[in-house]
Design a protein around this motif. Sequence first.
Motif, PDB file in Angstrom:
ATOM      1  N   THR A   1       0.409  -0.619  -0.090  1.00  0.00           N
ATOM      2  CA  THR A   1      -0.301  -0.242   0.002  1.00  0.00           C
ATOM      3  C   THR A   1       0.617   1.075   0.163  1.00  0.00           C
ATOM      4  OG1 THR A   1      -1.774  -1.290   0.865  1.00  0.00           O
ATOM      5  CG2 THR A   1      -1.772   1.561   1.441  1.00  0.00           C
TER       6      THR A   1
ATOM      7  N   ARG B   1       0.695   4.913   0.708  1.00  0.00           N
ATOM      8  CA  ARG B   1       0.365   6.022   1.611  1.00  0.00           C
ATOM      9  C   ARG B   1       1.085   7.509   0.982  1.00  0.00           C
ATOM     10  NH1 ARG B   1      -1.641   5.434   7.377  1.00  0.00           N
ATOM     11  NH2 ARG B   1      -2.267   4.025   7.083  1.00  0.00           N
TER      12      ARG B   1
ATOM     13  N   THR C   1       0.759  11.753   1.355  1.00  0.00           N
ATOM     14  CA  THR C   1       0.457  12.670   1.495  1.00  0.00           C
ATOM     15  C   THR C   1       0.784  13.944   1.191  1.00  0.00           C
ATOM     16  OG1 THR C   1      -0.192  11.406   4.268  1.00  0.00           O
ATOM     17  CG2 THR C   1      -0.324  14.080   3.931  1.00  0.00           C
TER      18      THR C   1
ATOM     19  N   THR D   1      -4.867  12.719   1.501  1.00  0.00           N
ATOM     20  CA  THR D   1      -4.013  11.714   0.888  1.00  0.00           C
ATOM     21  C   THR D   1      -4.285  10.531  -0.441  1.00  0.00           C
ATOM     22  OG1 THR D   1      -3.525  11.641   3.088  1.00  0.00           O
ATOM     23  CG2 THR D   1      -3.572   9.374   2.482  1.00  0.00           C
TER      24      THR D   1
ATOM     25  N   GLU E   1      -4.248   6.846  -0.719  1.00  0.00           N
ATOM     26  CA  GLU E   1      -3.491   5.258  -1.465  1.00  0.00           C
ATOM     27  C   GLU E   1      -3.699   4.704  -2.467  1.00  0.00           C
ATOM     28  OE1 GLU E   1      -5.132   3.587   2.294  1.00  0.00           O
ATOM     29  OE2 GLU E   1      -4.410   4.191   3.843  1.00  0.00           O
TER      30      GLU E   1
ATOM     31  N   ARG F   1       3.205   0.434   3.021  1.00  0.00           N
ATOM     32  CA  ARG F   1       2.850  -0.265   4.090  1.00  0.00           C
ATOM     33  C   ARG F   1       2.374  -0.907   3.342  1.00  0.00           C
ATOM     34  NH1 ARG F   1       2.481   2.600   8.266  1.00  0.00           N
ATOM     35  NH2 ARG F   1       0.942   1.398   9.261  1.00  0.00           N
TER      36      ARG F   1
END
Length: 901
Positions: free
Chosen positions: A61, A63, A65, A122, A124, A157
Amino acid sequence: MLHRKLRLSEPVKTLLLILLLTCSVAGEDLLTGFRQQPIEYQGPGEWRTSVEPVWVYAYDTLRLTYRASGLPQSDAPILTLRPGSVGPVTPGATNPENPFVAGMPVVVVAAQDLIPDGARHTLEVRLKGKMHTPQIDQLRYTLPSGARFAVDGLEFRGSKSVLPCEGGPALPVSAATLKIAGPAECSGFPATSMRGRESIRIAGNGQKGRTLYLSLYPHFASVGMFAANQLPEKMRVKESSETAEACVRLKYTDGEEAEQFPLLVDERRHALLNRAARIYALELDPQKTLASAEIMDRSAHVQLLLFAAGISTEASPQPQDELPVFTLAPKDRTAARPDLSASAWFRISAVPGKNAPGAALRTKLTDREEMDGRRLSLEIKNVSAGPQEFTVAFPSVTVRPSAVADDVWYVFPRQGAVISRAERTLEAAYNAAFPLQFVDVFAPVANTGASVIVRDTEGRGKKFRIRKIGVSVEVEVEYLVRLAPGGVYRPPDAQLTEHGGDWHQGFATYQKWLASWYKPKGPRPKWLQRAFWARRDYPIGGTNLLYDTRRNRYTFDEFIRDGEAFGGIDFIDISGWALSDSAGRVGDYPIELGGSEDLRKNVAAGLEANIPTGLYFEGYLIDKNSKVGRRNGPEWQLIDEKGQGEWWNGGSPELFVCPYVRGWRQYLSQRVAVIARESGAGGVYLDEFGFGRMRCYSRSHGHPPGVETLPGETGMAKEVRRALDAAGAKDTMLYIEETPPDAAAPYYDAAFCYNLPYADQRLSPLKLNLSRFAFPDIRLWDMLSIGIDPRILPAEDFRLSLWHGNGLWLKGHSDTWYGEDLLKFIRSSHALLQKNADAFNGTAEPLVESPHPSVFINRFTGGGKTVHTLFNASYRTVRFSFQGEGRTLAPRDVAVIGALR
């Protein structure tokens, strides 16, 4: 005001460290496989961040921001992930070695995926299904004119299953629990992060003991939690014994420190099992008080989770690892004679599915004494009216050198020579997997032994086998034989030489036999003696440093500058220089990339920098789409046992050619000579040669069906050498993909070498390559960065390469494939080898006398200088005296002594 220095005892220091470490990072950080620092970009432009591999199969994943503005609502790429793949390109092929199949950069964030309002958002992105490789090694940001993009946070992640924290196995009941703490916590248990290089601390509590037990969970992220079939074999890390990845530092209250690698208790060996909680043990000095233990996570690809630690007064479990004996035979006693009475001398057996030949064969064994021992000869004649197929083991010798089984040792010089006294059966075909035609049996205490040597200079196909049972070691060499009616078969003669209790005596006898016939046929150029680092690259599918696709020009200067990361390079090895959209990469060998003049000019520029160039040729493959493939492919193709033509794997248009075919030999040798003369190349490379492990069953190639290909390779090498000499390229050296078996060795000047990655460390803890010492005049480049993708490279194998005094074959992106720790070692090794080149190119002696049972020493002598390389084969720090000085060597570490630095 008077300031006084506060003196703290070791236990107090440890307690303070534990309190400090208790202030750990957030638990969720343990699920992070990589984090990028905040950064801001303004278009137009492209920005690249290269990293040691990030394991996107495990941390799947992304992620992000961000704050963005001025972006178009289109599929324009914003963030692209590069797998870092480097390898040979075959047009139209889907074979796994082709980086264009799965190794191309992937756009994971496009402009239309972002909200360009300048506010923080954000995003993902699930990478499953997007990425086709387990890793990436570069992030590339691209922005159009007028765009702004701020990365406030970016991380890869994994799910909670990356690091399960429910607890581990209980410590033995004899272990008193100790306090533990680390830089992070997982359900209250101390842990290290994936990208960090951190430590978990254990307080000794001022106790004495004999064993420190750990309930430990190691995580090597290149596997993650995915099914085995989702990951290439070379990427599946099931365990690690690598001290560069993890180790334990023991500190005692008297100030002494020592490092030790954990022992897996239930298997009695030094290995950390990946993604499995197990009990591990470390042996303590029972006379000393333990101050602390530090479990060191030394790698950006390792994560450790400690459930418990405890100290016990009970004896530590001992490893089953067996180190070779190096003790020389007693010099004050006459060598005894081994018992050979159980020897069969030869043995004929039926081939599976065939009738036993029985009375169809007539045999004649000749046994005569010569200066170097007994010379055995065998003749087998088919006296029947029909053809006969069978196997013959010749010689078949049973050696009993001692009445004590633990005193009976053997040397089986396969890849990673086995020097052992364990009861087992070992066998290997004569090729690069078993390149030296001898086996030795010895008993140090009884001071007796015998060597078995096969006197074959043709390289005929055979299989070596040993079997130890009790005090007996059976040595056999097996041949597959097909005999027509009236036909006669004579296997190569065998030599049996008795000696004392030191296997070096048997090896010396083998070397004497080599000296009786071995004479190099190639130039062995002077520059090759200093060519320790061979750097491989591809103009297409490579690092983009060797060749500029936009300008259609080679860029050797840029490639050589990049080589400074390794401490310099000594030889440029180019594959794929003959790539053609219409003819493929092998067969015709046109120079379309850059053109002949540009290639010649760059090769000359490399020579001015004392860096010769080698050019790639395939010894076995031609593309079916090439002119020569269309014209001769079906006729020349290597045929398997079912009568089918052999093809390269995985959808490649490249077919295997039989090396016995006269037309193929003439064609390839002439093409090699023409290119070598025109380009000024310092070397020409024959890919896949040295392995010699295939067979051809064709009935139209002028050889018997089922013949081994090793002699065919040698025949091709002879043709290439003659063609080079005739073309005025006598100084052009010939090198191949794998260590040549001894019968083929005269025809090659250098070779790549798979000994270290292919050796079985459980059977060969030294991974000793005896070919290096049998043929010290052949340059070997150890292949440790094999494959097309970046991975965790084996730091120990790089150390063992230096221990052997070998060169390295270096592939891939220097800034991502190796890591700074390994690059530092590579640079220092290169300097040592270069400054002591005369010694490392001189006489090479394996496993000379050592002052410590765990330290194994090789000696190199040349140019008036002697250099010793020392390897601590144990998994703990050792201290000893050598050449009048006290020495300390860390677990599985190497030292070079007597060298100019």
